[in-house]
Design a protein around this motif. Structure first.
Motif, short mmCIF file in Angstrom:
data_model
loop_
_atom_site.label_atom_id
_atom_site.label_comp_id
_atom_site.label_asym_id
_atom_site.label_seq_id
_atom_site.Cartn_x
_atom_site.Cartn_y
_atom_site.Cartn_z
N THR A 183 0.83 -1.21 0.00
CA THR A 183 0.00 0.00 0.00
C THR A 183 0.86 1.26 0.00
OG1 THR A 183 -1.74 -1.19 1.17
CG2 THR A 183 -1.84 1.22 1.22
N PHE A 184 0.56 2.16 -0.95
CA PHE A 184 1.33 3.39 -1.11
C PHE A 184 0.37 4.56 -1.28
CE2 PHE A 184 3.66 -0.20 -2.79
CZ PHE A 184 4.91 -0.06 -2.21
N ARG A 185 0.55 5.59 -0.47
CA ARG A 185 -0.29 6.78 -0.62
C ARG A 185 0.56 7.91 -1.21
NH1 ARG A 185 -3.59 8.65 4.43
NH2 ARG A 185 -1.53 9.17 5.23
N PHE A 186 0.15 8.35 -2.38
CA PHE A 186 0.89 9.39 -3.10
C PHE A 186 0.68 10.76 -2.48
CE2 PHE A 186 0.94 12.34 -6.87
CZ PHE A 186 2.32 12.35 -7.02
N GLY A 187 -0.55 11.07 -2.03
CA GLY A 187 -0.87 12.37 -1.46
C GLY A 187 -0.68 12.40 0.05
N PRO A 188 -0.85 13.58 0.67
CA PRO A 188 -0.67 13.70 2.12
C PRO A 188 -1.86 13.13 2.89
CG PRO A 188 -1.38 15.79 1.21
CD PRO A 188 -1.18 14.87 0.03
N GLY A 189 -1.59 12.65 4.10
CA GLY A 189 -2.65 12.20 5.00
C GLY A 189 -3.12 13.33 5.88
N PHE A 190 -4.16 13.04 6.72
CA PHE A 190 -4.70 14.17 7.47
C PHE A 190 -3.79 14.66 8.59
CE2 PHE A 190 -5.93 11.46 10.82
CZ PHE A 190 -7.11 10.75 10.64
N GLY A 191 -2.79 13.87 8.98
CA GLY A 191 -1.82 14.38 9.94
C GLY A 191 -1.02 15.53 9.34
N THR A 192 -0.50 15.31 8.15
CA THR A 192 0.26 16.34 7.43
C THR A 192 -0.61 17.53 7.06
OG1 THR A 192 1.82 14.74 6.54
CG2 THR A 192 1.61 16.82 5.34
N VAL A 193 -1.82 17.24 6.58
CA VAL A 193 -2.72 18.32 6.16
C VAL A 193 -3.13 19.17 7.36
CG1 VAL A 193 -4.92 18.89 5.08
CG2 VAL A 193 -3.55 17.02 4.16
N THR A 194 -3.45 18.51 8.47
CA THR A 194 -3.85 19.26 9.67
C THR A 194 -2.73 20.15 10.17
OG1 THR A 194 -5.37 17.49 10.32
CG2 THR A 194 -4.70 19.02 12.04
N ARG A 195 -1.51 19.62 10.20
CA ARG A 195 -0.37 20.42 10.65
C ARG A 195 -0.18 21.64 9.76
NH1 ARG A 195 2.89 16.65 10.56
NH2 ARG A 195 3.89 16.97 8.53
N THR A 196 -0.25 21.43 8.45
CA THR A 196 -0.10 22.55 7.50
C THR A 196 -1.25 23.54 7.65
OG1 THR A 196 1.01 21.08 5.93
CG2 THR A 196 0.12 23.14 5.06
N ALA A 197 -2.47 23.02 7.78
CA ALA A 197 -3.64 23.89 7.91
C ALA A 197 -3.53 24.78 9.14
CB ALA A 197 -4.91 23.05 7.99
N ILE A 198 -3.08 24.21 10.24
CA ILE A 198 -2.99 25.00 11.48
C ILE A 198 -1.85 26.01 11.40
CG2 ILE A 198 -2.43 24.83 13.94
CD1 ILE A 198 -4.07 22.21 13.95
N GLU A 199 -0.72 25.60 10.83
CA GLU A 199 0.40 26.54 10.66
C GLU A 199 -0.04 27.75 9.83
OE1 GLU A 199 3.46 24.22 8.89
OE2 GLU A 199 4.04 23.22 10.76
N ASN A 200 -0.75 27.49 8.75
CA ASN A 200 -1.18 28.57 7.88
C ASN A 200 -2.31 29.40 8.49
OD1 ASN A 200 0.74 27.91 5.98
ND2 ASN A 200 -0.65 26.68 4.73
N LEU A 201 -3.16 28.76 9.28
CA LEU A 201 -4.21 29.50 9.98
C LEU A 201 -3.60 30.48 10.98
CD1 LEU A 201 -7.12 30.12 10.77
CD2 LEU A 201 -7.09 28.09 12.26
#
Length: 405
Positions: free
Chosen positions: A150-168
């Motif tokens: 199993t390989f996920r090409f895009g980001p998971g919600f851990g990465t997305v949440t961290r980025t979202a909060i940093e940018n917020l």
């Protein structure tokens, strides 16, 4: 035994003409190499049908492009043959389709879209050592089970949440910290519930007051009660994590009831970075922000692919570039493996440094099945268009925040 006869002028001319025809149509020669069967799994019926259909479009565009360019070179120009499965918006159906794909002899599988489907389908594929490339599914459970296939090409919600909060935080600080209170709205499945928990914990630690976390089902027929609760709580920010239909319903209800927070800051939202929503409900969509998957606008191929999609009378949705890129990723692995053998393809995926995609990621690098170079972007609907507001490196607009009026 057949007697040999001297060739006549007519037979030589016929043979020469046939040979010339083959040389003039190399595709006929290439077609002699057995096709590589690639499973494409998407939910094209049920609640997630829109996302599934756009995922299928992205995969088909990539397959057509690869075949037109000569197919899989290391396999003698073998064409890629799509073996499509409708996940019917449920994990059980997704698993059933994987069983069918195994029986059809696929070399790998791409897709799934929703986290529950990706979890179940990749588990089913692991029983047969079929490489499974997740297109969207953001639950980090997908890549934390130790599955080698199993390989996920895009980001998971851990990465997305961290980025979202940093940018917020950057967004709020730059505006003089107008946002102090938050209401989280999320779909009640694996994706939304996991995301809401992460957001709740991290925002609270940064000093934001979480007034309430509101869950809703998918599909949902009415968002009036959610809107009324938001009105009563009067938060500075509403942070929704929902699929397309539910967020459109919520945004329209907020607009109709004139509920106007200082910002709607979505995370991995099914509609907030969706041109269908923007075109059909421009007033409800205006100024909505989102941290989500998005194609890299700096890459010429992004504009070219978008033009193709819009020429089909379709909208530009992130499902298209993600699936387009994921199929190209798998095709690259098959080419490097030089084989249809499933185990060799898994090994080639694991060592991938693939760069020929249109996402803002850089070279692919898998660690425990996760592409660690995958990253989201922040968008905002402005003037009937979807603009990138973060990262600064390729933002094409400044954020509008706080929203007034």
């Amino acid at each position: 035994m057949t007697a040999w006869t001297e060739p006549t002028r007519r037979s030589l001319l016929a043979t020469g003409a046939a040979g010339a025809a083959l040389l003039a149509a190399p595709g006929l020669v290439r077609a002699q190499a057995p096709a590589v069967k690639l499973g494409i799994l998407q939910p094209v019926t049920g609640a997630l049908a829109q996302d599934g259909e756009y995922g299928r479009i992205g995969a088909q565009l990539a397959i057509d492009e690869i075949n037109k360019a000569g197919g899989i070179k290391s396999l003698g120009g073998a064409m890629i043959e799509m073996v499509f499965g409708d996940a019917r918006s449920s994990p059980e159906a997704g698993s059933q389709e994987v069983e069918k794909m195994h029986a059809e002899g696929v070399s790998a599988i791409v897709g799934g879209f929703a986290s529950p489907i990706c979890l179940a389908a990749s588990q089913a594929a692991s029983r047969y050592d079929i490489a499974y490339a997740v297109d969207v599914g953001v639950s980090d459970q997908i890549v934390s089970r130790g599955l080698k296939n199993t390989f996920r090409f895009g980001p998971g919600f851990g990465t997305v949440t961290r980025t979202a909060i940093e940018n917020l935080v950057k967004l709020n600080d730059a505006a003089g910290k107008p946002a102090k209170t938050v209401v989280l709205v999320h779909e009640d499945g694996l994706f939304g519930s996991g995301l809401a928990k992460l957001m709740n914990d991290r925002l609270s630690a940064l000093g934001f007051q979480i007034l309430e976390t509101i869950a809703h089902p998918t599909p949902a027929r009415d968002m009036s009660n959610v809107a009324l609760r938001i009105r009563a709580l009067n938060p500075d920010l509403v942070i929704p994590s929902s699929y397309y239909g539910e967020f459109v319903l919520l945004a329209r209800t907020l607009q109709q009831q004139r509920i106007r927070p200082k910002g709607i800051y979505a995370v991995l939202n099914g509609a907030a970075s969706n041109f269908r929503f923007v075109r059909e409900f421009p007033d409800a969509a205006n100024n909505v922000m989102d941290c989500n998957h998005w194609a890299d606008p700096r890459k010429p191929k992004t504009a070219e692919l978008r033009k193709q999609v819009e020429a089909m009378g379709r909208f530009w949705l992130y499902n298209v570039p993600l699936n387009y890129s994921s199929v190209r990723l798998v095709a690259d692995a098959i080419d490097r493996a030089g084989s249809r053998d499933r185990v060799k393809i898994i090994e080639a995926m694991a060592s991938s440094t693939f760069t020929d995609h249109i996402m803002p990621y850089g070279p692919t690098k898998f660690e425990n099945g996760q592409n660690v170079n995958a990253a989201p972007v922040n968008t905002q609907v402005q003037g009937g268009d979807i603009k990138v507001i973060f990262p600064d490196a390729f933002a094409d607009a400044k954020p509008v925040f706080p929203v007034t009026g």
